[in-house]
Design a protein around this motif. Sequence first.
Motif, PDB file in Angstrom:
ATOM      1  N   PHE A  24       0.827  -1.204   0.000  1.00  0.00           N
ATOM      2  CA  PHE A  24       0.000   0.000   0.000  1.00  0.00           C
ATOM      3  C   PHE A  24       0.867   1.261   0.000  1.00  0.00           C
ATOM      4  N   VAL A  25       1.926   1.235   0.797  1.00  0.00           N
ATOM      5  CA  VAL A  25       2.843   2.375   0.826  1.00  0.00           C
ATOM      6  C   VAL A  25       3.468   2.581  -0.552  1.00  0.00           C
ATOM      7  N   ASP A  26       3.864   1.485  -1.174  1.00  0.00           N
ATOM      8  CA  ASP A  26       4.425   1.567  -2.526  1.00  0.00           C
ATOM      9  C   ASP A  26       3.384   2.072  -3.515  1.00  0.00           C
ATOM     10  N   PHE A  27       2.141   1.616  -3.367  1.00  0.00           N
ATOM     11  CA  PHE A  27       1.058   2.052  -4.253  1.00  0.00           C
ATOM     12  C   PHE A  27       0.848   3.562  -4.148  1.00  0.00           C
ATOM     13  N   LEU A  28       0.826   4.073  -2.920  1.00  0.00           N
ATOM     14  CA  LEU A  28       0.628   5.504  -2.736  1.00  0.00           C
ATOM     15  C   LEU A  28       1.745   6.321  -3.395  1.00  0.00           C
ATOM     16  N   ASP A  29       2.946   5.833  -3.266  1.00  0.00           N
ATOM     17  CA  ASP A  29       4.071   6.532  -3.886  1.00  0.00           C
ATOM     18  C   ASP A  29       3.919   6.556  -5.407  1.00  0.00           C
ATOM     19  N   ARG A  30       3.541   5.423  -5.975  1.00  0.00           N
ATOM     20  CA  ARG A  30       3.399   5.366  -7.430  1.00  0.00           C
ATOM     21  C   ARG A  30       2.168   6.129  -7.907  1.00  0.00           C
ATOM     22  N   GLN A  31       1.090   6.124  -7.088  1.00  0.00           N
ATOM     23  CA  GLN A  31      -0.096   6.902  -7.445  1.00  0.00           C
ATOM     24  C   GLN A  31       0.226   8.392  -7.503  1.00  0.00           C
ATOM     25  N   ARG A  32       1.040   8.819  -6.572  1.00  0.00           N
ATOM     26  CA  ARG A  32       1.437  10.235  -6.554  1.00  0.00           C
ATOM     27  C   ARG A  32       2.219  10.609  -7.810  1.00  0.00           C
ATOM     28  N   ARG A  33       2.977   9.645  -8.320  1.00  0.00           N
ATOM     29  CA  ARG A  33       3.789   9.894  -9.524  1.00  0.00           C
ATOM     30  C   ARG A  33       3.055   9.538 -10.811  1.00  0.00           C
ATOM     31  N   GLY A  34       1.780   9.084 -10.681  1.00  0.00           N
ATOM     32  CA  GLY A  34       1.021   8.722 -11.869  1.00  0.00           C
ATOM     33  C   GLY A  34       1.489   7.440 -12.508  1.00  0.00           C
ATOM     34  N   ALA A  35       1.952   6.486 -11.691  1.00  0.00           N
ATOM     35  CA  ALA A  35       2.526   5.253 -12.230  1.00  0.00           C
ATOM     36  C   ALA A  35       1.725   4.018 -11.836  1.00  0.00           C
ATOM     37  N   VAL A  36       0.423   4.178 -11.583  1.00  0.00           N
ATOM     38  CA  VAL A  36      -0.429   3.051 -11.220  1.00  0.00           C
ATOM     39  C   VAL A  36      -0.987   2.393 -12.479  1.00  0.00           C
ATOM     40  N   ARG A  37      -1.081   1.054 -12.468  1.00  0.00           N
ATOM     41  CA  ARG A  37      -1.661   0.308 -13.576  1.00  0.00           C
ATOM     42  C   ARG A  37      -3.091  -0.088 -13.214  1.00  0.00           C
ATOM     43  N   LEU A  38      -3.977  -0.104 -14.182  1.00  0.00           N
ATOM     44  CA  LEU A  38      -5.367  -0.456 -13.933  1.00  0.00           C
ATOM     45  C   LEU A  38      -5.497  -1.880 -13.408  1.00  0.00           C
ATOM     46  N   ASP A  39      -4.684  -2.804 -13.912  1.00  0.00           N
ATOM     47  CA  ASP A  39      -4.823  -4.194 -13.485  1.00  0.00           C
ATOM     48  C   ASP A  39      -4.461  -4.414 -12.015  1.00  0.00           C
ATOM     49  N   GLU A  40      -3.866  -3.400 -11.376  1.00  0.00           N
ATOM     50  CA  GLU A  40      -3.558  -3.509  -9.947  1.00  0.00           C
ATOM     51  C   GLU A  40      -4.796  -3.321  -9.083  1.00  0.00           C
ATOM     52  N   VAL A  41      -5.825  -2.685  -9.626  1.00  0.00           N
ATOM     53  CA  VAL A  41      -6.975  -2.292  -8.811  1.00  0.00           C
ATOM     54  C   VAL A  41      -8.308  -2.659  -9.454  1.00  0.00           C
ATOM     55  N   ASP A  42      -8.303  -3.492 -10.469  1.00  0.00           N
ATOM     56  CA  ASP A  42      -9.537  -3.763 -11.201  1.00  0.00           C
ATOM     57  C   ASP A  42     -10.306  -4.968 -10.683  1.00  0.00           C
ATOM     58  N   SER A  43      -9.902  -5.531  -9.538  1.00  0.00           N
ATOM     59  CA  SER A  43     -10.633  -6.651  -8.948  1.00  0.00           C
ATOM     60  C   SER A  43     -10.424  -6.652  -7.440  1.00  0.00           C
ATOM     61  N   VAL A  44     -11.322  -7.346  -6.748  1.00  0.00           N
ATOM     62  CA  VAL A  44     -11.192  -7.440  -5.293  1.00  0.00           C
ATOM     63  C   VAL A  44      -9.891  -8.134  -4.891  1.00  0.00           C
ATOM     64  N   PRO A  45      -9.532  -9.277  -5.505  1.00  0.00           N
ATOM     65  CA  PRO A  45      -8.257  -9.906  -5.137  1.00  0.00           C
ATOM     66  C   PRO A  45      -7.052  -8.992  -5.362  1.00  0.00           C
TER      67      PRO A  45
END
Length: 248
Positions: free
Chosen positions: A58-79
Amino acid sequence: MDLAAAPAATATATVQWSGGEAWLVSLRLGADDVALLDLVRGATRTGIDCPLGWPAAFVDFLDRQRRGAVRLDEVDSVPARRAIVYRRTDLVCLAGGDRPLSVAADRIAHPALRAAGLLAVLAGQGVDVNRAGHGAVVETYPAAALRRWGLPSRTYKRAANGPARRLLVDGLLTAVPWLEVGRADRELLERSDDALDAVICALVARASLLGAVREPAPADADLAAVEGWIAVPTGRLGDLASPRPAAS
């Protein structure tokens, strides 16, 4: 320590151990930060009912979200989202049938923020606040502990469940005849689930000192030191009254 976001709902319990006997020497509802810091400094080990860290993913995700580096497949399902918002210790608990709250996606984040501040102060004073539970504090999960000890772990929260809570208190104290609890303290345990959870935290702290809790696997040790690790008891409740002196 049953840590809430504010002092009013924060409960603390101190148990003194000697030989095969124990005494509930202090039970308090409405503990401020000063009282909590004093509690940890004065105990051998303190159980804290609150996450002591956040998921590394989650900490890594927040850092990448701030930099605009999140991929859709990371968050497109409950698992996929579960892999981000749950810590390793949470996933281990879930696999064992428990249901810990996610510190990254639930209101428990508010007490966790308070815990982070308290641990920072203690660390600055030289107190060992190892998040894996090998220092002055250990993360607890009262419902999981009660379940392992064969006691009711649900439906004892809130005022409406007073009858169930009184039955739980009776069952808990029957299982620990070596623990001396005064009448006023027993009444508080029956009245407040926060106070009851604080006592359970103290008992889990004792189990942790005796090595009777689930430890992280070697491969999870480094992650546990960062994210925190829930100490789930592995032994019987009655076995906590060993001859080894300790305070929790």
